[in-house]
Motif scaffolding. Structure first.
Motif: not given
Ligand SMILES: C[S@@+](CC[C@H](N)C(=O)[O-])C[C@H]1O[C@@H](n2cnc3c(N)ncnc32)[C@H](O)[C@@H]1O
Length: 219
Positions: A89-107
């Motif tokens: 949520a913080q990243a969506r506010a500070s870098v809205p141009q990025a494509t963001l996802v909530r996921a575990n990088l180890l999965d």
């Protein structure tokens, strides 16, 4: 040998959710272990990435978006992954141009992230996993997720040698977390070479540095 965090994933995501609101001041203001040199270290990742506008960058453990923002300023296309909903949520506010996802990088990665990137970057994330887990992840990324000529850049809490790390564990005993596997460049480089990855390392503060990994295509 450090075997990584013993916390459950739910406890770990809760920990980072609880940190999200005050993460930026705590990281940027730190002059000592573990964040000494934080801003300079992120800048070095960008320098070593040597990007051109339009390059595709994936930031693993994007947090509040501090590293992602640097690549957006270079006119790159940025993807970010993080398992903490509050960090995303913080990243969506500070870098809205990025494509963001909530996921575990180890999965297994979400389908939209199963593509190739010019650079895969990560800062202050991978020390939570054991070295063999990290090496397997880096090898998988280098093989399946990097574009030809691509590279992986990892900034983290790190020391040049295992003996320097042992000294540091005494120096910073009060804040040293035995559950976390801080990097020793000699040990990590040897393990990566063994797995078919080339590695270079630059120490940038008393407790932080940047690795660059590429696939060894000589064999
Ligand atoms: C110390 S913060 C670093 C944030 C950012 N990279 C930076 O340099 O400011 C670690 C981040 O990695 C995320 N993280 C840790 N382990 C993760 C995992 N296995 N999968 C996805 N995100 C993870 C945490 O939620 C947190 O946002």
């Amino acid at each position: 040998m450090c075997s990584g965090s013993t916390m459950t994933q739910m406890d770990r995501t809760r920990l980072f959710d609880g940190w999200a609101d005050h993460y930026d001041p705590s990281a940027a203001a730190e002059d000592d272990f573990p964040f000494a040199g934080y801003e300079r270290i992120l800048d070095e990742v960008v320098g070593l990435a040597d990007v051109r506008p339009g390059m595709r960058i994936l930031d693993l453990g994007v947090g509040t978006g501090n590293l992602a923002a640097r690549f957006l300023r270079k006119s790159c296309l940025v993807w970010g992954m993080d398992f903490s909903a509050k960090m995303v949520a913080q990243a969506r506010a500070s870098v809205p141009q990025a494509t963001l996802v909530r996921a575990n990088l180890l999965d297994e990665w979400p389908i939209s992230f199963q593509q190739r990137f010019d650079r895969v970057v990560s800062a202050y994330v991978l020390h939570e996993s054991a070295l063999d887990t990290r090496v397997k992840l880096l090898k998988r990324i280098a093989t399946d997720r990097l574009s030809p000529g691509g590279r992986i850049l990892i900034a983290d809490i790190a020391f040049p040698t295992t003996s320097a790390r042992a000294e540091a564990s005494q120096r910073w005993a009060a804040s040293w977390d035995e559950d976390e596997c801080y990097w020793a460049a000699d040990e990590a480089t040897a393990a990566c070479n063994e797995a078919g990855l080339l590695a270079t390392y630059r120490q940038l503060s008393a407790c932080g540095g940047v690795f660059v990994f590429t696939l060894d295509q000589s064999g």
